[in-house]
Design a protein around this motif. Structure first.
Motif, PDB file in Angstrom:
ATOM      1  N   GLU A  23       0.838  -0.764   0.172  1.00 51.66           N
ATOM      2  CA  GLU A  23      -0.520  -0.445  -0.052  1.00 51.66           C
ATOM      3  C   GLU A  23       0.819   1.641  -0.032  1.00 51.66           C
ATOM      4  OE1 GLU A  23      -4.215   0.842   2.142  1.00 51.66           O
ATOM      5  OE2 GLU A  23      -2.352   0.907   3.889  1.00 51.66           O
ATOM      6  N   ALA A  24       0.598   2.361  -0.965  1.00 53.48           N
ATOM      7  CA  ALA A  24       1.331   3.348  -0.933  1.00 53.48           C
ATOM      8  C   ALA A  24       0.667   4.966  -1.231  1.00 53.48           C
ATOM      9  CB  ALA A  24       2.193   3.474  -2.221  1.00 53.48           C
ATOM     10  N   ARG A  25       0.556   6.058  -0.592  1.00 56.93           N
ATOM     11  CA  ARG A  25      -0.016   6.891  -1.103  1.00 56.93           C
ATOM     12  C   ARG A  25       0.250   7.639  -2.461  1.00 56.93           C
ATOM     13  NH1 ARG A  25      -3.606  10.813   0.878  1.00 56.93           N
ATOM     14  NH2 ARG A  25      -3.454   9.923   2.868  1.00 56.93           N
ATOM     15  N   ILE A  26       0.022   8.058  -3.057  1.00 62.55           N
ATOM     16  CA  ILE A  26      -0.035   8.459  -4.171  1.00 62.55           C
ATOM     17  C   ILE A  26      -0.599   9.875  -3.946  1.00 62.55           C
ATOM     18  CG2 ILE A  26      -1.102   8.611  -6.299  1.00 62.55           C
ATOM     19  CD1 ILE A  26       0.007   5.814  -5.878  1.00 62.55           C
ATOM     20  N   HIS A  27       0.530  10.637  -4.801  1.00 64.32           N
ATOM     21  CA  HIS A  27       0.145  12.190  -5.016  1.00 64.32           C
ATOM     22  C   HIS A  27       0.817  12.486  -6.199  1.00 64.32           C
ATOM     23  CE1 HIS A  27       0.195  12.978  -0.907  1.00 64.32           C
ATOM     24  NE2 HIS A  27       1.283  12.392  -0.555  1.00 64.32           N
ATOM     25  N   GLY A  28      -0.529  13.087  -6.924  1.00 69.41           N
ATOM     26  CA  GLY A  28      -0.340  13.654  -8.559  1.00 69.41           C
ATOM     27  C   GLY A  28      -1.490  14.247  -9.076  1.00 69.41           C
ATOM     28  N   GLN A  29      -1.342  14.244 -10.436  1.00 71.84           N
ATOM     29  CA  GLN A  29      -2.371  15.278 -11.554  1.00 71.84           C
ATOM     30  C   GLN A  29      -3.642  14.794 -12.238  1.00 71.84           C
ATOM     31  OE1 GLN A  29      -0.956  18.260 -13.242  1.00 71.84           O
ATOM     32  NE2 GLN A  29      -2.185  19.849 -13.484  1.00 71.84           N
ATOM     33  N   ILE A  30      -4.534  14.589 -12.517  1.00 69.23           N
ATOM     34  CA  ILE A  30      -5.379  13.638 -12.884  1.00 69.23           C
ATOM     35  C   ILE A  30      -5.406  14.163 -14.637  1.00 69.23           C
ATOM     36  CG2 ILE A  30      -7.806  13.721 -13.560  1.00 69.23           C
ATOM     37  CD1 ILE A  30      -8.183  13.695 -10.634  1.00 69.23           C
ATOM     38  N   GLU A  31      -5.093  13.171 -15.107  1.00 65.26           N
ATOM     39  CA  GLU A  31      -4.885  12.845 -16.774  1.00 65.26           C
ATOM     40  C   GLU A  31      -6.448  12.555 -17.323  1.00 65.26           C
ATOM     41  OE1 GLU A  31      -1.101  10.653 -18.670  1.00 65.26           O
ATOM     42  OE2 GLU A  31      -0.340  12.465 -17.862  1.00 65.26           O
ATOM     43  N   LYS A  32      -6.810  11.546 -16.726  1.00 61.37           N
ATOM     44  CA  LYS A  32      -8.305  11.155 -16.966  1.00 61.37           C
ATOM     45  C   LYS A  32      -8.731  10.519 -16.241  1.00 61.37           C
ATOM     46  CE  LYS A  32      -6.974   7.758 -20.217  1.00 61.37           C
ATOM     47  NZ  LYS A  32      -7.143   6.583 -21.100  1.00 61.37           N
ATOM     48  N   LEU A  33     -10.223  10.176 -16.209  1.00 58.00           N
ATOM     49  CA  LEU A  33     -11.108   9.282 -15.751  1.00 58.00           C
ATOM     50  C   LEU A  33     -12.084   8.482 -16.655  1.00 58.00           C
ATOM     51  CD1 LEU A  33     -12.569   7.869 -13.723  1.00 58.00           C
ATOM     52  CD2 LEU A  33     -14.030   9.804 -13.265  1.00 58.00           C
TER      53      LEU A  33
END
Length: 197
Positions: A23-33
């Protein structure tokens, strides 16, 4: 049989996630859903496709200020020791919407000597450059100094419509045995807000 692009995406996710624990924490920016697959350009590990659980929840994060931290509010704050009178010093403060009162209530240790306290604001003492909060939770209380430059945000329940291209997200993800990365909850910054943690 899976289409080639889905196989490639799964393999890429597995390789990018290989440095993480299960398990890991993800930080980032959405490219698409795309339906239930959220593609995120992460801060450190390239682009990952994240499969959202069918009942995954979404929390919207909006900008707030020190003035919004008032008596009776339910807040969460990451902090570290170091206040002049023995108080904890906040790294960030989340103000929860009333409907989220009680979320994660309590005081617990975090990595690198930090702590997390989710509690009701019993009192606020305003200084020139900061505020000292007395936070009350079941079984105890903590005093936390909140410097003027600490990020303060508001959290409210939302839905997948908030998961728009370009918005910043923060969430825990889990790598399944088949290499697919999944998430059951996503916090999304709204109107350019970047989740502080």
């Amino acid at each position: 049989m899976k289409p080639a692009h889905l196989i490639a995406a799964t393999l890429m996710a597995a390789m990018s996630f290989s440095a993480f624990a299960q398990e890991a924490r993800i930080h980032g920016q959405i490219e698409k859903l795309d339906h239930s697959v959220l593609t995120v350009k992460t801060n450190h590990d390239g682009t990952l496709p994240i499969r959202l659980d069918h009942d995954a929840t979404v929390t919207a994060m909006t900008a707030a200020s020190l003035a919004d931290i008032t008596q009776g509010r339910f807040v969460g704050t990451a902090a570290h020791p170091g206040g002049p009178n023995g108080e904890l010093v906040a790294v960030e403060v989340h103000i929860f919407a009333d409907s989220m009162r009680g979320t994660g209530e309590g005081h617990r240790p975090m990595a690198q000597g930090n702590t997390m306290t989710n509690a009701t604001v019993e009192s606020v003492v305003a200084g020139v450059q900061d505020r000292v909060l007395t936070l009350r939770y079941k079984g105890g209380e903590q005093k936390v100094q909140v410097p003027a430059n600490v990020p303060v945000v508001m959290l409210t329940p939302s839905n997948r419509s908030a998961l728009k291209k370009g918005e910043h997200v923060s969430f825990f993800a889990t790598r399944q045995a088949n290499g697919v990365i999944t998430a059951s909850h996503v916090t999304v910054g709204v109107n350019g807000v970047i989740p502080p943690l």
